[in-house]
Enzyme design. Sequence first.
Site, mmCIF file in Angstrom:
data_model
loop_
_atom_site.group_PDB
_atom_site.id
_atom_site.type_symbol
_atom_site.label_atom_id
_atom_site.label_comp_id
_atom_site.label_asym_id
_atom_site.label_seq_id
_atom_site.Cartn_x
_atom_site.Cartn_y
_atom_site.Cartn_z
ATOM 1 N N ARG A 177 1.072 -0.809 0.422
ATOM 2 C CA ARG A 177 -0.360 -0.146 0.145
ATOM 3 C C ARG A 177 0.635 1.629 0.126
ATOM 4 O O ARG A 177 1.520 1.379 0.886
ATOM 5 C CB ARG A 177 -1.156 0.033 1.189
ATOM 6 C CG ARG A 177 -1.750 1.418 1.341
ATOM 7 C CD ARG A 177 -2.842 0.766 2.426
ATOM 8 N NE ARG A 177 -4.075 0.272 1.868
ATOM 9 C CZ ARG A 177 -4.850 1.046 2.046
ATOM 10 N NH1 ARG A 177 -5.418 1.814 2.991
ATOM 11 N NH2 ARG A 177 -6.285 0.178 1.830
ATOM 12 N N HIS B 222 -7.359 1.062 -6.933
ATOM 13 C CA HIS B 222 -7.772 -0.095 -5.688
ATOM 14 C C HIS B 222 -8.051 -1.255 -5.740
ATOM 15 O O HIS B 222 -9.185 -1.752 -5.726
ATOM 16 C CB HIS B 222 -8.312 0.609 -4.474
ATOM 17 C CG HIS B 222 -8.547 0.205 -3.101
ATOM 18 N ND1 HIS B 222 -7.311 -0.825 -2.972
ATOM 19 C CD2 HIS B 222 -9.518 0.826 -2.405
ATOM 20 C CE1 HIS B 222 -7.564 -0.820 -1.734
ATOM 21 N NE2 HIS B 222 -8.601 -0.392 -0.752
ATOM 22 N N GLN C 19 -10.409 -3.630 -3.416
ATOM 23 C CA GLN C 19 -11.460 -3.348 -3.341
ATOM 24 C C GLN C 19 -12.299 -3.531 -4.478
ATOM 25 O O GLN C 19 -13.507 -4.342 -4.154
ATOM 26 C CB GLN C 19 -11.476 -1.747 -2.870
ATOM 27 C CG GLN C 19 -12.509 -1.227 -3.056
ATOM 28 C CD GLN C 19 -13.390 -1.285 -1.245
ATOM 29 O OE1 GLN C 19 -12.306 -1.698 -0.245
ATOM 30 N NE2 GLN C 19 -14.320 -1.672 -1.390
ATOM 31 N N ASP D 118 -17.506 7.421 -1.994
ATOM 32 C CA ASP D 118 -16.061 6.853 -1.496
ATOM 33 C C ASP D 118 -16.195 9.020 0.103
ATOM 34 O O ASP D 118 -16.383 9.682 -0.623
ATOM 35 C CB ASP D 118 -14.558 6.835 -2.500
ATOM 36 C CG ASP D 118 -13.010 6.657 -1.688
ATOM 37 O OD1 ASP D 118 -13.843 6.234 -0.292
ATOM 38 O OD2 ASP D 118 -12.757 6.659 -2.295
ATOM 39 N N CYS E 32 -17.137 1.972 0.450
ATOM 40 C CA CYS E 32 -15.695 1.328 0.434
ATOM 41 C C CYS E 32 -15.070 0.947 1.520
ATOM 42 O O CYS E 32 -14.236 0.197 2.499
ATOM 43 C CB CYS E 32 -14.171 1.642 -1.009
ATOM 44 S SG CYS E 32 -13.405 3.044 -0.187
ATOM 45 N N ARG F 98 -13.994 -8.104 1.289
ATOM 46 C CA ARG F 98 -12.641 -8.068 0.840
ATOM 47 C C ARG F 98 -12.020 -9.832 1.661
ATOM 48 O O ARG F 98 -10.792 -9.676 0.885
ATOM 49 C CB ARG F 98 -12.148 -7.102 1.692
ATOM 50 C CG ARG F 98 -12.772 -5.935 1.538
ATOM 51 C CD ARG F 98 -11.692 -4.663 0.348
ATOM 52 N NE ARG F 98 -10.760 -5.131 0.038
ATOM 53 C CZ ARG F 98 -10.015 -4.112 0.762
ATOM 54 N NH1 ARG F 98 -10.954 -2.779 0.948
ATOM 55 N NH2 ARG F 98 -8.975 -4.081 0.323
HETATM 56 N N1 CP Z 1 -11.893 0.425 1.236
HETATM 57 C C1 CP Z 1 -9.706 0.209 2.332
HETATM 58 O O1 CP Z 1 -9.112 0.177 1.482
HETATM 59 O O2 CP Z 1 -9.924 0.052 3.738
HETATM 60 P P1 CP Z 1 -8.521 0.465 4.469
HETATM 61 O O3 CP Z 1 -7.765 1.424 4.258
HETATM 62 O O4 CP Z 1 -9.692 0.304 6.125
HETATM 63 O O5 CP Z 1 -8.113 -0.901 4.050
HETATM 64 N N1 NVA Z 2 -10.086 6.800 -1.234
HETATM 65 C C1 NVA Z 2 -9.623 6.096 -0.384
HETATM 66 C C2 NVA Z 2 -9.946 5.479 -0.373
HETATM 67 C C3 NVA Z 2 -9.699 4.713 1.345
HETATM 68 C C4 NVA Z 2 -10.056 2.702 1.578
HETATM 69 C C5 NVA Z 2 -8.539 6.894 -0.562
HETATM 70 O O1 NVA Z 2 -6.927 7.036 -0.906
HETATM 71 O O2 NVA Z 2 -7.831 7.019 0.983
#
Ligand code: CP
Ligand code: NVA
Length: 301
Positions: A101, A128, A131, A220, A260, A288
């Site tokens: 990540r 993502h 997701q 989101d 999400c 997930r």
């Molecule tokens: N939706 C998602 O990826 O959540 P987190 O940021 O908690 O992993």
């Molecule tokens: N768009 C958001 C998604 C988090 C799961 C971010 O990148 O923070």
Amino acid sequence: MKRDFLTLRDLSSEEIDLLLKRAVELKSGKDKNKCPLIGRSIGLLFEKASTRTRVSLEVGIYQLGAQAIYMNPKEIQIGRGETIYDTAKVLSRYLSAVVIRTFSHNTLIEFASHSLIPVINGLSNLHHPCQALGDLMTILEKKGRLKGIRLAYVGDGNNVANSLIDAASLMGINLAIACPKGCEPDPDVLEKAKASANSVITILKDPKEAAYRADVVYTDVWVSMGQEKESAKKKRKFKNYQLNSNLLSYAKNDAIVLHCMPAHRGEEITDEIIDGPQSAVFDQAENRLHTQKALLEFLLA
Ligand code: CP
Ligand code: NVA
């Protein structure tokens, strides 16, 4: 030959179909006591906060019989300047796969180009895909099909929106995105999706137009991780893009709501909607776990 999962397009539509079927089996408890990844170790290298991705992966990896090793870049040598090249080469000697990540999507591409083990995108600024797998499973579970579904995404053209575009175009979902000017999804992602012509993808300004007769309405956060400095400006831009009961009234009566998560309640979504009868967000979060287990089996077993 190792397979990476940096965007949803690293899988074909047929492979996604199979993976979703397997995720449904895993959710039903089939093969509960099988440990196909026994003795393996999978790294989680996370530069950003995470609840769902981290915990569902750690739990899923354990359930598959493997070990998860969580690494914060500040605590490993990459945070002190060790190169991506050296890190990728060394981790390839210990691990069976690594989930990353990070901020720049190019970091993932560079890591994957030097890694001898599969690299999985656990979220970048651009995509993502893990997701999107959970989102597809949830739509399938609630609506019984993917092809021909009308999906509305109201909000920022961010990583989640880009992966939804990939998902829609690969699986034949018609997607209408409503976002303010300057917050559109990535143009290259859109171009690839439009070229595949499996479904109709539209970019609109008006959230009501996007939500009109939708089967699924998705939103989101307005301010993604790493965009905190733009917070006030973005909140002003998105003030008419809230998913509330008025907006949901434009969708079909049996439409479901997805997010999400994490949600900023009272900003992009109201409590009434996220906790309401049409919300599928907690099933979506659960899915997930099942889809990522199916993905790990697919890449490693
Ligand atoms: N939706 C998602 O990826 O959540 P987190 O940021 O908690 O992993
Ligand atoms: N768009 C958001 C998604 C988090 C799961 C971010 O990148 O923070």
